[in-house]
Design a protein around this motif. Structure first.
Motif, PDB file in Angstrom:
ATOM      1  N   LEU A 113      10.725   0.997  -5.249  1.00  0.00           N
ATOM      2  CA  LEU A 113       9.684   0.371  -6.052  1.00  0.00           C
ATOM      3  C   LEU A 113       9.744   0.932  -7.456  1.00  0.00           C
ATOM      4  N   SER A 114       9.939   0.064  -8.438  1.00  0.00           N
ATOM      5  CA  SER A 114       9.920   0.479  -9.841  1.00  0.00           C
ATOM      6  C   SER A 114       8.508   0.329 -10.357  1.00  0.00           C
ATOM      7  N   GLY A 115       8.117   1.216 -11.292  1.00  0.00           N
ATOM      8  CA  GLY A 115       6.753   1.079 -11.765  1.00  0.00           C
ATOM      9  C   GLY A 115       6.375   1.910 -12.956  1.00  0.00           C
ATOM     10  N   GLY A 116       7.290   2.310 -13.814  1.00  0.00           N
ATOM     11  CA  GLY A 116       6.916   3.078 -14.992  1.00  0.00           C
ATOM     12  C   GLY A 116       6.384   4.451 -14.656  1.00  0.00           C
ATOM     13  N   PHE A 117       6.910   5.045 -13.606  1.00  0.00           N
ATOM     14  CA  PHE A 117       6.369   6.314 -13.136  1.00  0.00           C
ATOM     15  C   PHE A 117       6.691   7.483 -14.048  1.00  0.00           C
ATOM     16  N   GLY A 118       7.752   7.424 -14.785  1.00  0.00           N
ATOM     17  CA  GLY A 118       8.068   8.500 -15.708  1.00  0.00           C
ATOM     18  C   GLY A 118       8.577   9.746 -15.013  1.00  0.00           C
ATOM     19  N   ASP A 119       8.621  10.858 -15.756  1.00  0.00           N
ATOM     20  CA  ASP A 119       9.146  12.116 -15.230  1.00  0.00           C
ATOM     21  C   ASP A 119       8.035  13.138 -15.065  1.00  0.00           C
ATOM     22  N   PHE A 120       7.088  12.859 -14.223  1.00  0.00           N
ATOM     23  CA  PHE A 120       5.975  13.766 -14.003  1.00  0.00           C
ATOM     24  C   PHE A 120       5.933  14.181 -12.545  1.00  0.00           C
ATOM     25  N   ASP A 121       5.272  15.302 -12.286  1.00  0.00           N
ATOM     26  CA  ASP A 121       5.160  15.818 -10.926  1.00  0.00           C
ATOM     27  C   ASP A 121       3.975  15.235 -10.186  1.00  0.00           C
ATOM     28  N   ALA A 122       3.317  14.248 -10.742  1.00  0.00           N
ATOM     29  CA  ALA A 122       2.068  13.743 -10.200  1.00  0.00           C
ATOM     30  C   ALA A 122       2.307  12.785  -9.040  1.00  0.00           C
ATOM     31  N   ILE A 123       2.107  13.281  -7.812  1.00  0.00           N
ATOM     32  CA  ILE A 123       2.201  12.441  -6.621  1.00  0.00           C
ATOM     33  C   ILE A 123       1.408  13.094  -5.499  1.00  0.00           C
ATOM     34  N   ALA A 124       0.724  12.258  -4.736  1.00  0.00           N
ATOM     35  CA  ALA A 124      -0.011  12.724  -3.558  1.00  0.00           C
ATOM     36  C   ALA A 124      -0.152  11.540  -2.614  1.00  0.00           C
ATOM     37  N   ALA A 125      -0.488  11.819  -1.357  1.00  0.00           N
ATOM     38  CA  ALA A 125      -0.700  10.744  -0.386  1.00  0.00           C
ATOM     39  C   ALA A 125      -1.925  11.052   0.457  1.00  0.00           C
ATOM     40  N   THR A 126      -2.662  10.006   0.778  1.00  0.00           N
ATOM     41  CA  THR A 126      -3.768  10.081   1.718  1.00  0.00           C
ATOM     42  C   THR A 126      -3.597   8.919   2.674  1.00  0.00           C
ATOM     43  N   GLY A 127      -3.506   9.217   3.947  1.00  0.00           N
ATOM     44  CA  GLY A 127      -3.277   8.139   4.906  1.00  0.00           C
ATOM     45  C   GLY A 127      -1.998   7.412   4.567  1.00  0.00           C
ATOM     46  N   LEU A 128      -2.110   6.133   4.291  1.00  0.00           N
ATOM     47  CA  LEU A 128      -0.941   5.324   3.952  1.00  0.00           C
ATOM     48  C   LEU A 128      -0.937   4.897   2.491  1.00  0.00           C
ATOM     49  N   VAL A 129      -1.721   5.598   1.674  1.00  0.00           N
ATOM     50  CA  VAL A 129      -1.785   5.306   0.241  1.00  0.00           C
ATOM     51  C   VAL A 129      -1.089   6.430  -0.521  1.00  0.00           C
ATOM     52  N   VAL A 130      -0.242   6.060  -1.471  1.00  0.00           N
ATOM     53  CA  VAL A 130       0.427   7.039  -2.320  1.00  0.00           C
ATOM     54  C   VAL A 130      -0.170   6.909  -3.722  1.00  0.00           C
ATOM     55  N   TRP A 131      -0.565   8.051  -4.296  1.00  0.00           N
ATOM     56  CA  TRP A 131      -1.110   8.118  -5.651  1.00  0.00           C
ATOM     57  C   TRP A 131      -0.001   8.668  -6.544  1.00  0.00           C
ATOM     58  N   VAL A 132       0.379   7.930  -7.603  1.00  0.00           N
ATOM     59  CA  VAL A 132       1.483   8.331  -8.457  1.00  0.00           C
ATOM     60  C   VAL A 132       1.052   8.274  -9.922  1.00  0.00           C
ATOM     61  N   GLY A 133       1.263   9.363 -10.651  1.00  0.00           N
ATOM     62  CA  GLY A 133       0.993   9.365 -12.082  1.00  0.00           C
ATOM     63  C   GLY A 133       2.036   8.537 -12.807  1.00  0.00           C
ATOM     64  N   THR A 134       1.602   7.800 -13.818  1.00  0.00           N
ATOM     65  CA  THR A 134       2.529   6.951 -14.565  1.00  0.00           C
ATOM     66  C   THR A 134       2.646   7.427 -16.012  1.00  0.00           C
ATOM     67  N   SER A 135       3.677   6.982 -16.669  1.00  0.00           N
ATOM     68  CA  SER A 135       3.855   7.302 -18.083  1.00  0.00           C
ATOM     69  C   SER A 135       2.948   6.442 -18.960  1.00  0.00           C
ATOM     70  N   ASP A 136       2.210   5.520 -18.360  1.00  0.00           N
ATOM     71  CA  ASP A 136       1.271   4.656 -19.079  1.00  0.00           C
ATOM     72  C   ASP A 136      -0.141   5.228 -19.102  1.00  0.00           C
ATOM     73  N   ARG A 137      -0.276   6.539 -18.858  1.00  0.00           N
ATOM     74  CA  ARG A 137      -1.559   7.224 -18.884  1.00  0.00           C
ATOM     75  C   ARG A 137      -2.513   6.695 -17.820  1.00  0.00           C
ATOM     76  N   SER A 138      -1.959   6.500 -16.627  1.00  0.00           N
ATOM     77  CA  SER A 138      -2.757   5.994 -15.526  1.00  0.00           C
ATOM     78  C   SER A 138      -2.263   6.580 -14.209  1.00  0.00           C
ATOM     79  N   VAL A 139      -2.981   6.264 -13.146  1.00  0.00           N
ATOM     80  CA  VAL A 139      -2.578   6.637 -11.794  1.00  0.00           C
ATOM     81  C   VAL A 139      -2.428   5.340 -11.007  1.00  0.00           C
ATOM     82  N   ALA A 140      -1.242   5.116 -10.472  1.00  0.00           N
ATOM     83  CA  ALA A 140      -0.980   3.912  -9.683  1.00  0.00           C
ATOM     84  C   ALA A 140      -1.210   4.209  -8.211  1.00  0.00           C
ATOM     85  N   LEU A 141      -1.792   3.254  -7.508  1.00  0.00           N
ATOM     86  CA  LEU A 141      -1.969   3.351  -6.066  1.00  0.00           C
ATOM     87  C   LEU A 141      -0.930   2.460  -5.412  1.00  0.00           C
TER      88      LEU A 141
END
Length: 127
Positions: A43-71
């Protein structure tokens, strides 16, 4: 193995159900099926080169280079929401009830997200 001279960075590694999520190989989230050891989805999504990632249940939270958090909906492999946090996420910690995002772009800040409503509920300045 890459032959184009690019250095691959394995930024985040986490367990998601029966698949292992590996993020940000050339701005792509890659999931590997634990039973077959094959790539299950990308899955492509502008995630950038950051260490921001976590998961809860079946949801993945990913920091993006667009100053947001993608679910990302793990089973569907789709971005289901994109929360504007107004700054660059550096790391994410998540539980079923709360998501914490750190930021060092504009000063040391910890941002709390409500995973039920996918909104910013607090900002704490760390001085």
């Amino acid at each position: 193995m890459r032959t184009d001279g690019e250095v691959n960075r394995l930024i985040g590694l986490l367990q998601l159900a029966r698949e292992t999520a590996i993020t940000r190989q050339r701005d792509v989230e890659v999931r590997i099926d634990a039973d077959t050891n094959e790539i299950a989805a990308t899955l492509s999504g502008g995630f950038g080169d950051f260490d921001a990632i976590a998961a809860t249940g079946l949801v993945v939270w990913v920091g993006t280079s667009d100053r947001s958090v993608a679910l990302i909906d793990g089973p569907a492999n789709e971005i289901t929401d994109d929360i504007d946090i107004g700054t660059t996420p550096v790391a994410i910690a998540a539980t079923e009830d709360q998501v914490w995002v750190t930021d060092t772009s504009f000063g040391d800040t910890v941002i709390r997200l409500d995973p039920a409503d996918n909104v910013v509920v607090a900002r704490v300045e760390i001085a």
